[in-house]
Design an enzyme around this catalytic site. Structure first.
Site, mmCIF file in Angstrom:
data_model
loop_
_atom_site.group_PDB
_atom_site.id
_atom_site.type_symbol
_atom_site.label_atom_id
_atom_site.label_comp_id
_atom_site.label_asym_id
_atom_site.label_seq_id
_atom_site.Cartn_x
_atom_site.Cartn_y
_atom_site.Cartn_z
ATOM 1 N N HIS A 106 29.412 75.323 56.292
ATOM 2 C CA HIS A 106 29.209 76.740 56.625
ATOM 3 C C HIS A 106 28.416 76.927 57.915
ATOM 4 C CE1 HIS A 106 29.922 78.110 52.165
ATOM 5 N NE2 HIS A 106 31.016 77.732 52.780
ATOM 6 N N CYS B 107 33.524 80.818 75.415
ATOM 7 C CA CYS B 107 34.125 79.498 75.671
ATOM 8 C C CYS B 107 34.353 78.697 74.402
ATOM 9 C CB CYS B 107 33.272 78.695 76.654
ATOM 10 S SG CYS B 107 31.698 78.082 75.977
ATOM 11 N N GLY C 255 22.808 72.507 42.965
ATOM 12 C CA GLY C 255 22.246 73.799 43.362
ATOM 13 C C GLY C 255 23.223 74.776 43.968
ATOM 14 N N GLN D 124 26.656 73.467 51.880
ATOM 15 C CA GLN D 124 26.978 74.853 52.244
ATOM 16 C C GLN D 124 25.791 75.485 52.949
ATOM 17 O OE1 GLN D 124 29.084 76.817 48.597
ATOM 18 N NE2 GLN D 124 27.913 75.079 47.843
ATOM 19 N N ASN D 125 24.684 74.756 52.984
ATOM 20 C CA ASN D 125 23.460 75.331 53.540
ATOM 21 C C ASN D 125 23.462 75.271 55.057
ATOM 22 O OD1 ASN D 125 22.793 75.602 50.900
ATOM 23 N ND2 ASN D 125 21.356 73.877 50.851
ATOM 24 N N ILE D 126 22.839 76.272 55.658
ATOM 25 C CA ILE D 126 22.784 76.310 57.119
ATOM 26 C C ILE D 126 21.393 75.915 57.609
ATOM 27 C CG2 ILE D 126 24.700 77.923 57.324
ATOM 28 C CD1 ILE D 126 22.770 80.211 57.660
ATOM 29 N N LEU E 66 20.063 74.454 38.251
ATOM 30 C CA LEU E 66 18.986 75.038 37.460
ATOM 31 C C LEU E 66 19.472 75.547 36.111
ATOM 32 C CD1 LEU E 66 15.969 75.724 37.620
ATOM 33 C CD2 LEU E 66 16.609 77.968 38.534
ATOM 34 N N TYR F 91 19.919 86.754 61.215
ATOM 35 C CA TYR F 91 19.946 85.291 61.349
ATOM 36 C C TYR F 91 18.759 84.787 62.171
ATOM 37 C CZ TYR F 91 24.328 85.326 58.920
ATOM 38 O OH TYR F 91 25.269 85.496 57.940
ATOM 39 N N ALA G 281 16.306 71.078 40.928
ATOM 40 C CA ALA G 281 16.852 69.972 41.729
ATOM 41 C C ALA G 281 15.776 68.942 42.062
ATOM 42 C CB ALA G 281 17.473 70.529 43.010
HETATM 43 N N1 APR Z 1 17.227 73.676 41.477
HETATM 44 C C1 APR Z 1 18.555 73.656 41.219
HETATM 45 N N2 APR Z 1 19.330 74.743 41.275
HETATM 46 C C2 APR Z 1 18.751 75.906 41.598
HETATM 47 C C3 APR Z 1 17.374 76.016 41.867
HETATM 48 C C4 APR Z 1 16.593 74.834 41.797
HETATM 49 N N3 APR Z 1 15.283 74.823 42.024
HETATM 50 N N4 APR Z 1 17.099 77.317 42.138
HETATM 51 C C5 APR Z 1 18.256 77.983 42.045
HETATM 52 N N5 APR Z 1 19.264 77.139 41.720
HETATM 53 C C6 APR Z 1 20.677 77.425 41.502
HETATM 54 C C7 APR Z 1 20.955 78.795 40.942
HETATM 55 O O1 APR Z 1 20.904 78.769 39.529
HETATM 56 C C8 APR Z 1 22.366 79.058 41.475
HETATM 57 O O2 APR Z 1 23.342 78.601 40.549
HETATM 58 O O3 APR Z 1 21.300 77.386 42.758
HETATM 59 C C9 APR Z 1 22.435 78.225 42.740
HETATM 60 C C10 APR Z 1 22.416 79.037 44.015
HETATM 61 O O4 APR Z 1 23.571 79.824 44.066
HETATM 62 P P1 APR Z 1 23.858 80.807 45.282
HETATM 63 O O5 APR Z 1 22.668 81.627 45.559
HETATM 64 O O6 APR Z 1 25.133 81.505 44.969
HETATM 65 O O7 APR Z 1 24.046 79.820 46.533
HETATM 66 P P2 APR Z 1 25.312 78.962 46.951
HETATM 67 O O8 APR Z 1 26.081 78.505 45.768
HETATM 68 O O9 APR Z 1 24.838 77.930 47.904
HETATM 69 O O10 APR Z 1 26.176 80.027 47.735
HETATM 70 C C11 APR Z 1 27.376 79.609 48.325
HETATM 71 O O11 APR Z 1 27.664 81.730 49.345
HETATM 72 O O12 APR Z 1 26.827 83.599 50.353
HETATM 73 C C12 APR Z 1 27.455 82.403 50.574
HETATM 74 O O13 APR Z 1 27.434 81.239 52.594
HETATM 75 C C13 APR Z 1 26.670 81.469 51.460
HETATM 76 O O14 APR Z 1 26.701 79.055 51.445
HETATM 77 C C14 APR Z 1 26.529 80.208 50.641
HETATM 78 C C15 APR Z 1 27.610 80.349 49.606
#
Ligand code: APR
Length: 263
Positions: free
Chosen positions: A140, A151, A206, A122-124, A233, A87, A250
């Protein structure tokens, strides 16, 4: 957070029973102050064009690391140094990336509609905030925050946790990344559920629809009567649940959609 069911078990989910909620009267959808009409769920794909790696797919983070080694409380207990360094590297990498057109379009939408928009991410990373969004729920957790295991306080953090800094609140040397790992409960689920139950439009940007509870938001929003739109995508595991799915980057799809709403 739970992995999706692939032809077997149904993911644990704290949502209301859809069969019961389907009969909820339309009048139950209130629009009190602060209740958003649009909920946008974002996932790793919205930050991909900024250079932040997604999780799944060819160059995904989970291709290079086993989830079990870095994203569970058990992994942290077994090998805290490895997890902290994983991290720390992602936190440091944030300084090399910038928000893209999709983040900025959502900030523009918020500027136009104010409280009627809630972004649940869901993004950090902090790219929504850096683009100008203020109403963002980090379900997340956040890389730029640390959680004290002694604490329980969450404090802004920008350094390296592998340097073993003390908690700024209680002084204990027991900080962990303030991120939600597999097996842990995401933040602000009650607020999110309320927003999903009240919104008119739910948009997912995404995300692969592979991780619950976020993957179930589309079904919950639909049960309560929202229109649902996926911007991704490519077709995702969640695509069949949306009224409409648009596929492409996106950085193109989100500004297009926002311009349809606010022009
Ligand atoms: N524009 C739109 N979508 C996109 C792009 C882009 N440029 N590039 C990739 N993607 C899409 C991919 O096709 C995929 O469906 O984004 C998605 C990403 O999926 P993941 O990698 O699974 O990410 P996410 O869905 O955010 O994961 C959820 O899983 O591991 C845990 O905690 C982590 O928050 C995360 C959660």
């Amino acid at each position: 957070m739970q992995r999706a069911a692939r032809g077997g078990w149904y993911p644990l989910c704290t949502f209301p029973n859809p069969a019961r909620e389907r009969t909820a009267p339309a009048s139950a959808r209130g629009y009190a102050a602060g209740v958003p009409r649009i909920v946008v769920l974002t996932g790793a794909g919205i930050s991909a064009e900024s250079g932040v790696p997604t999780f799944r797919g060819p160059d995904g983070l989970w291709e290079g690391h086993r989830v079990e080694d870095v994203a569970t409380p058990e992994a942290f207990d077994a090998d805290p140094e490895t997890v902290q360094r994983f991290y720390d590297a992602r936190r440091a990498a944030l300084t090399t990336v910038e928000p893209n057109r999709a983040h900025r379009a959502l900030a523009e939408l918020e500027a136009a509609v104010g409280d009627d928009l809630l972004v649940v991410t869901q993004n950090i990373d902090d790219l929504h905030e850096r683009a100008g969004s203020q109403r963002v729920v980090h379900m997340h957790g956040e890389l730029l925050s640390a959680l004290c295991r002694a604490c329980g306080r969450r404090t802004p953090f920008r350094g390296a946790l592998s340097d073993h800094p003390p908690c700024p609140v209680c002084g204990a040397v027991d900080l962990r990344p303030d991120v939600v790992w597999f097996g842990e409960v995401p933040y602000r689920m009650q607020d999110i559920q309320q927003a999903l139950a009240s919104c008119e439009l739910f948009v997912s940007v995404g995300t692969s629809g592979a991780v619950y509870p976020a993957a179930g938001f589309v079904q919950l929003a639909r049960v309560y009567g929202a229109r649902t739109l996926e911007l991704n995508l490519e077709p995702s595991e969640g695509s069949p649940y949306f009224h409409e799915a648009r596929h492409g980057p996106a950085g193109l799809l989100v500004p297009d959609w926002v311009s349809q709403l606010v022009d």
